[in-house]
Design a protein around this motif. Structure first.
Motif, mmCIF file in Angstrom:
data_model
loop_
_atom_site.group_PDB
_atom_site.id
_atom_site.type_symbol
_atom_site.label_atom_id
_atom_site.label_comp_id
_atom_site.label_asym_id
_atom_site.label_seq_id
_atom_site.Cartn_x
_atom_site.Cartn_y
_atom_site.Cartn_z
ATOM 1 N N SER A 141 0.282 -7.451 -2.222
ATOM 2 C CA SER A 141 0.825 -8.759 -2.610
ATOM 3 C C SER A 141 2.026 -9.161 -1.755
ATOM 4 N N GLU A 190 5.179 -4.119 -2.995
ATOM 5 C CA GLU A 190 4.306 -5.265 -2.745
ATOM 6 C C GLU A 190 3.298 -4.957 -1.642
ATOM 7 N N ASP A 246 11.154 -3.115 -3.333
ATOM 8 C CA ASP A 246 10.199 -4.114 -3.804
ATOM 9 C C ASP A 246 9.195 -4.447 -2.705
#
Length: 324
Positions: free
Chosen positions: A43, A38, A34
């Motif tokens: 992000s 990201e 993850d």
């Protein structure tokens, strides 16, 4: 290609390696897949970004600039070495008897005719040492035992046709007594070493067992202190509990909540809850019993079952209070 271009490429490679180190280190605390997604999407969280650059900067500074200062002043190895060292400890040693008096000479010169030892005073042992010490001055606390000086000294001995081992791994007692390798090995199997080995083996076994028996999910049940018990619709009696579910796996767990211990006892709130990987999920759970239950404190058991991984199931005890 000039020296400036080579330096730029070298530092660029160091920076990339340092940032990768920071990225993988933060990946120990957040799901790394993850985290990668990201980062690629722009992000990434502020704290994740900060720690990636922090550890990247630390790696770049330690390996690229500080180097021997890290070994001398920051590495705890020397402190451990001084506490555990004795005269039978294997260390990097310089054979003073064979090497002295040192001095430069040609390859064809017989050192005995000049009254010289085997050391040609090339100082390569100092040049390759990551902490910059001269092993010929004896053991020093900065020595990290890497053996780079022994390797380069053997190469020099080969070029001059001398026997290897002027700088080698040995012990102080072995150097003083002229012991052979067999004697050093026999002395190495002394009680102190065997005890250390047994302790380290026990620690390794304990760590392995704890990892094998690691509970992939945990739950804590806390009563809501605001209202111990209350009457709700149709005269049912309700207690509110706060459940803290800790998911130690790297997969999302869908958990079904249940409760047992009293006739007609049910969970009135949502019985299914999603717990993300490595997440600690806290939620309020309403538990009700039919009217007419006897007053007092009744033991109950919360039953948690993962529908994602059927091997994960938890039982946690608590009490249900029925007012008079």
């Amino acid at each position: 290609m000039g020296e400036f271009d080579l330096a730029i490429r070298e530092h660029a490679a160091w920076i990339l390696f340092a940032l990768w180190t920071g990225f993988t280190f933060v990946g120990y605390f957040t799901p790394i897949r993850d985290q990668a997604a990201e980062m690629l999407s722009g992000s990434l969280g502020a704290w994740q970004t900060f720690w990636i650059f922090f550890y990247g900067f630390a790696t770049y500074g330690n390996a690229g600039f500080m180097r021997e200062q890290v070994c001398k002043y920051m590495c705890p190895y020397a402190r451990f070495q001084s506490a555990m060292f004795d005269r039978d400890t294997l260390i990097v040693t310089y054979d003073t008897t064979r090497g002295e008096p040192r001095g430069s000479r040609g390859k064809k010169v017989d050192p005995k005719e000049k009254g010289l030892g085997s050391c040609v005073d090339c100082t390569l042992c100092v040049q390759v040492c990551p902490t910059g010490i001269d092993i010929r001055k004896g053991l020093q606390y900065e020595c990290i035992g890497c053996g780079a000086c022994a390797d380069v000294c053997d190469e020099v001995m080969d070029k001059f046709g001398y026997a290897r081992g002027l700088v080698k791994y040995s012990t102080q007692n072995a150097m003083t007594g002229g012991w052979a390798k067999a004697q050093i090995i026999r002395r190495a199997m002394r009680p102190r070493v065997l005890i250390y080995t047994m302790v380290l083996t026990a620690i390794a076994i304990a760590v392995g067992v704890s990892l094998y028996m690691r509970v992939p999910m945990k739950v804590d049940v806390i009563r809501d202190r605001g209202a111990l018990a209350r009457m709700v619709e149709q005269g049912r009696i309700e207690n509110v509990f706060r459940l803290q579910i800790m998911n130690a796996t790297e997969a999302k767990q869908v958990v079904r909540l249940g409760v047992e211990g009293m006739d007609g006892i049910v969970i009135a709130s949502e019985p299914m809850v999603d717990v993300l990987p490595t997440e600690v999920r806290t939620l309020a759970v309403r538990v009700q019993v039919p009217p007419g239950a006897s007053s007092g404190s009744h033991p109950i058991v919360f039953k948690l079952q993962s529908t994602t991984d059927t091997a994960i199931h938890l039982d946690e005890k608590s009490v249900f209070l029925v007012p008079r």
